[in-house]
Motif scaffolding. Structure first.
Motif, PDB file in Angstrom:
ATOM      1  N   ARG A 118       0.833  -1.210   0.000  1.00 30.31           N
ATOM      2  CA  ARG A 118       0.000   0.000   0.000  1.00 30.31           C
ATOM      3  C   ARG A 118       0.863   1.253   0.000  1.00 30.31           C
ATOM      4  N   ALA A 119       1.925   1.233   0.797  1.00 28.37           N
ATOM      5  CA  ALA A 119       2.836   2.381   0.850  1.00 28.37           C
ATOM      6  C   ALA A 119       3.682   2.466  -0.413  1.00 28.37           C
ATOM      7  N   ALA A 152       2.968   1.644  -3.365  1.00 25.79           N
ATOM      8  CA  ALA A 152       2.198   2.090  -4.521  1.00 25.79           C
ATOM      9  C   ALA A 152       2.259   3.603  -4.704  1.00 25.79           C
ATOM     10  N   LYS A 153       2.642   4.321  -3.661  1.00 25.49           N
ATOM     11  CA  LYS A 153       2.741   5.778  -3.732  1.00 25.49           C
ATOM     12  C   LYS A 153       4.129   6.241  -4.160  1.00 25.49           C
ATOM     13  N   ILE A 154       5.030   5.285  -4.353  1.00 24.04           N
ATOM     14  CA  ILE A 154       6.411   5.598  -4.725  1.00 24.04           C
ATOM     15  C   ILE A 154       6.617   5.188  -6.181  1.00 24.04           C
ATOM     16  N   SER A 155       6.924   6.139  -7.034  1.00 18.02           N
ATOM     17  CA  SER A 155       6.995   5.866  -8.473  1.00 18.02           C
ATOM     18  C   SER A 155       8.010   4.787  -8.827  1.00 18.02           C
ATOM     19  N   SER A 191       6.544   1.160  -8.049  1.00 19.18           N
ATOM     20  CA  SER A 191       5.207   0.824  -8.527  1.00 19.18           C
ATOM     21  C   SER A 191       5.065   1.117 -10.009  1.00 19.18           C
ATOM     22  N   ARG A 239       2.277   2.666 -12.977  1.00 15.96           N
ATOM     23  CA  ARG A 239       1.021   3.346 -13.245  1.00 15.96           C
ATOM     24  C   ARG A 239       0.185   2.476 -14.175  1.00 15.96           C
ATOM     25  N   ARG A 274      -1.987   3.401  -9.221  1.00 17.99           N
ATOM     26  CA  ARG A 274      -0.690   2.727  -9.292  1.00 17.99           C
ATOM     27  C   ARG A 274      -0.749   1.407  -8.546  1.00 17.99           C
ATOM     28  N   GLU A 316       1.701  -1.494  -6.779  1.00 15.08           N
ATOM     29  CA  GLU A 316       3.043  -1.756  -6.271  1.00 15.08           C
ATOM     30  C   GLU A 316       3.687  -2.936  -6.999  1.00 15.08           C
ATOM     31  N   THR A 339     -11.251   4.805  -1.089  1.00 12.99           N
ATOM     32  CA  THR A 339     -10.683   3.475  -1.286  1.00 12.99           C
ATOM     33  C   THR A 339     -11.009   2.556  -0.119  1.00 12.99           C
ATOM     34  N   TYR A 376      -9.893  -0.684   1.897  1.00 16.26           N
ATOM     35  CA  TYR A 376      -8.687  -1.475   2.152  1.00 16.26           C
ATOM     36  C   TYR A 376      -9.084  -2.698   2.974  1.00 16.26           C
TER      37      TYR A 376
END
Length: 260
Positions: free
Chosen positions: A95-96, A98-101, A104, A106, A118, A120, A149, A151
């Motif tokens: 989950r975390a 997925a916020k880091i390009s 993860s 797109r 996005r 992961e 969302t 979860y």
């Protein structure tokens, strides 16, 4: 010396007070961060155990949660290959990550049926084994409902096709409508449902108007949430995404074939 009753004095006092408050709040945040993180981790463990049917009391003590969770193995899966990896997701969870390009990918509009934007590269999964034999697999799932969302976790039996439980630990749906994803009676309908058909296609789905028990498709179906079409569609879509080719589908196939 500044006159405290002057405008300048008042502004100075206010500035000093703001600075002191900022320091106190910042210090408190730093000191409380480990406790907050520990509580988040405990809550995740509790939900994994609850949805996996390993704990039934939502108010089980920390000691009970920790002791029971010791029987659960956390592994990591590379969703690009569908196989286990020793690499952990950046940020500590899929989950975390997925916020880091860099950690993860797109998704295209066609791929992103769960509306997560996005996905992961590495995700955690939870395994329950007995005497070296796989008993349960618990997968993290998420997807957009009506207001935000959802979860949660999906637990499967050793055949990797039969649902043990589905539940959401965080959601923003309307109380009494989409919020019924938390209703124990609705969650109980998922137990025993099949997720893949004989051809390996994702077949599990929510049905508007209720499931017909006499239908041969009933083993794949769960009642849609009354008056909550968009939430129901969200649950349907997130399951199809995470059980499909962009999610855990390849991993489950490899695991079943002994190739994960």
């Amino acid at each position: 010396m500044v006159n405290k009753d002057s405008v300048k004095g008042t502004l100075l006092v206010a500035l000093v007070l703001c600075l002191v408050c900022s320091v106190v709040i910042s210090t408190a945040a730093v000191l409380l961060r480990p406790t907050q993180q520990a509580n988040v981790e405990l809550d995740i463990k509790r939900n994994v155990l609850m949805i996996g049917g390993l704990v039934t009391d939502p108010k089980a003590s920390k000691a009970t949660i920790e002791q029971t969770f010791s029987a659960v193995t956390t592994r990591y899966v590379d969703l690009r290959t569908g196989k286990f990896t020793d690499e952990k997701p950046l940020g500590g969870s899929g989950r975390a990550a997925a916020k880091i390009s860099s950690a993860s990918e797109r998704l295209t509009s066609n791929e992103d049926i769960a509306k997560i934007i996005r996905r992961e590269n590495i995700s955690e999964v939870y395994l329950v084994e007995k005497n070296g034999t796989l008993e349960k697999v618990i997968l993290p799932v998420r997807g957009y409902g009506l207001w935000g969302t959802l979860y949660g976790f999906l637990a499967l039996k050793r055949d990797l096709n039969t649902v043990i439980g589905l539940g959401f630990y965080q959601q923003k749906e309307t109380a009494g409508l989409g919020g019924e994803v938390d209703n124990p009676k609705w969650k109980a309908q998922w137990v025993g449902k099949k997720i893949y058909d004989a051809k390996g296609n994702v077949a599990v789905k929510l049905v508007k108007g209720g499931v017909n028990p006499a239908s041969p498709e009933a083993k794949y179906e769960v009642d849609a949430l009354s008056g909550a079409t968009l939430t129901s569609n969200g649950v349907d879509n997130l399951l199809h995404f995470w059980l499909g080719s962009e999610g855990f589908g390849p991993f489950l196939k490899n695991l079943k074939a002994g190739e994960a």
